[in-house]
Design an enzyme around this catalytic site. Structure first.
Site, PDB file in Angstrom:
ATOM      1  N   HIS A 128      -6.128   0.661   7.457  1.00  0.00           N
ATOM      2  CA  HIS A 128      -5.617   0.353   8.794  1.00  0.00           C
ATOM      3  C   HIS A 128      -4.948   1.564   9.439  1.00  0.00           C
ATOM      4  CE1 HIS A 128      -6.434  -3.963   9.141  1.00  0.00           C
ATOM      5  NE2 HIS A 128      -6.295  -3.995   7.825  1.00  0.00           N
ATOM      6  N   TRP A 132     -12.544 -10.974   6.366  1.00  0.00           N
ATOM      7  CA  TRP A 132     -11.954 -10.714   7.678  1.00  0.00           C
ATOM      8  C   TRP A 132     -11.727  -9.226   7.951  1.00  0.00           C
ATOM      9  CZ3 TRP A 132      -9.432 -12.910   3.486  1.00  0.00           C
ATOM     10  CH2 TRP A 132      -8.443 -12.108   2.889  1.00  0.00           C
ATOM     11  N   ASP A 177      -8.690  -6.540  11.168  1.00  0.00           N
ATOM     12  CA  ASP A 177      -8.826  -7.877  10.613  1.00  0.00           C
ATOM     13  C   ASP A 177      -9.166  -8.820  11.763  1.00  0.00           C
ATOM     14  OD1 ASP A 177      -7.992  -6.809   8.191  1.00  0.00           O
ATOM     15  OD2 ASP A 177      -5.878  -7.195   8.654  1.00  0.00           O
ATOM     16  N   ALA A 216       0.832  -1.207   0.000  1.00  0.00           N
ATOM     17  CA  ALA A 216       0.000   0.000   0.000  1.00  0.00           C
ATOM     18  C   ALA A 216       0.861   1.249   0.000  1.00  0.00           C
ATOM     19  CB  ALA A 216      -0.906   0.001   1.217  1.00  0.00           C
ATOM     20  N   GLU A 256     -12.501  -9.822   1.121  1.00  0.00           N
ATOM     21  CA  GLU A 256     -11.814  -9.977   2.403  1.00  0.00           C
ATOM     22  C   GLU A 256     -12.836 -10.069   3.532  1.00  0.00           C
ATOM     23  OE1 GLU A 256      -7.665  -7.566   1.403  1.00  0.00           O
ATOM     24  OE2 GLU A 256      -8.748  -7.187   3.258  1.00  0.00           O
TER      25      GLU A 256
HETATM   26 ZN   LIG Z   1      -7.349  -5.479   6.753  1.00  0.00          ZN
END
Ligand SMILES: [Zn+2]
Length: 304
Positions: A212, A270, A219, A205, A268
């Site tokens: 985040h 999670w 997560d 990233a 995703e």
């Molecule tokens: Zn994540």
């Protein structure tokens, strides 16, 4: 605390092998970032953006966890030091060498609970979440790890959500939440040095573009740590519970299945994002992604 005890047992049993696995997983996913323009765009998130013509080339559909999180606890971290102490490169001139020019907006209200951060919308360079705390829930992280942290409101909601899950017989664990900007930056710059900017962007990233870094994303896995931040988490009883109940606590599954072209990330199950209860319920009822809900152009319609 039973959960804490069992978490510690799991931790001891699985030890570094588990963390190493998680580290590898996390290191292999991640958003490709953009170069920063540095300017602050004042447009509110509700403003409808007309998508530019689709590019023939789709951005790499990577997983958000690629963020380059070296989850493996360092000696310092286990000794109680914060986790964000990523190895520093010598000098800082490298940061200025990252070319600007790609279209990257800087979000105007980074502290908003509903802030939209993605591959085209970056947090301001100086932004640090103002009210980070340690949520009182089990984690697959050392006790003092900075990456346990979330912003106060999200942390309280997380505790309530974990308690509700437990009452339903679902034991959740945090895998990774907050990632300090300096950590992400150091890590990304190391990748740039090693592989060059273009390649680094495909698997890590760009600093400021990871959710985040907001302190509003976490997560989550089951308490056993199996499938932590991994595609095999899909379909587990924990993933199903989260998908069905998270909105009641202000969280959404930020990167839903089949929406990769819009969010820029693979499914995703999670990765949970706190947006506040009103917004989470509205988003889930709409069946839209966060980008669609706020009228933001799909990630795939812009330069990768
Ligand atoms: Zn994540």
């Amino acid at each position: 605390m039973k959960g804490q005890e069992s978490m510690e047992r799991v931790w001891k049993q699985r030890g570094s092998a588990l963390l190493l696995g998680a580290a590898v997983l996390l290191a292999m996913t991640g958003c490709s970032g953009q170069a920063a323009s540095g300017e602050v765009i004042q447009s509110p998130p509700q403003e409808t953006v007309t998508p530019p013509p689709a590019q023939e080339e789709q951005p790499p559909q990577t997983s958000e966890e690629q963020e380059g999180t070296d989850v493996k606890p360092s000696q310092e971290e286990e000794a109680g030091k914060p986790a964000e102490a990523a190895p520093q490169e010598q000098g800082t001139s490298e940061q200025e060498e990252i070319p600007a020019g790609l279209d990257l907006e800087v979000v105007a209200e980074p502290a908003s609970m509903a802030v939209l951060v993605n591959k085209q919308h970056k947090l301001p360079e100086s932004y640090e979440p103002p009210d980070l705390v340690f949520p009182n829930v089990p984690y697959l992280l050392p006790e003092k790890s900075e990456r346990r942290k979330m912003r106060q409101e999200a942390a309280t909601a997380l505790e309530q959500m974990f308690a509700a899950a437990k009452a339903d017989g679902i034991q959740l664990a945090g895998v990774s939440a907050y990632r300090p900007h300096a950590y992400q930056k150091d890590l990304f710059n190391r990748y740039v040095k090693k592989d060059g900017l273009e390649k680094a962007r495909t698997y890590s990233a760009y600093p400021g573009t990871s959710e985040h870094e907001t302190g509003l994303a976490i997560d989550i896995s089951g308490i056993d740590g199996k499938c932590a931040a991994s595609s095999c988490f899909a379909g587990t009883k924990e993933a199903i519970w989260l998908a069905e109940n998270a909105a009641d606590y202000g969280f959404i599954v930020r990167y839903p299945e089949g929406k990769e072209a819009i969010t820029g990330y693979i499914y995703e199950p999670w990765h949970m994002r706190y947006v506040g209860v009103e917004t989470s319920k509205a988003i889930v009822e709409s069946g839209l992604t966060m980008e669609e809900y706020f009228g933001i152009a799909p990630v795939s319609s812009q330069n990768p």
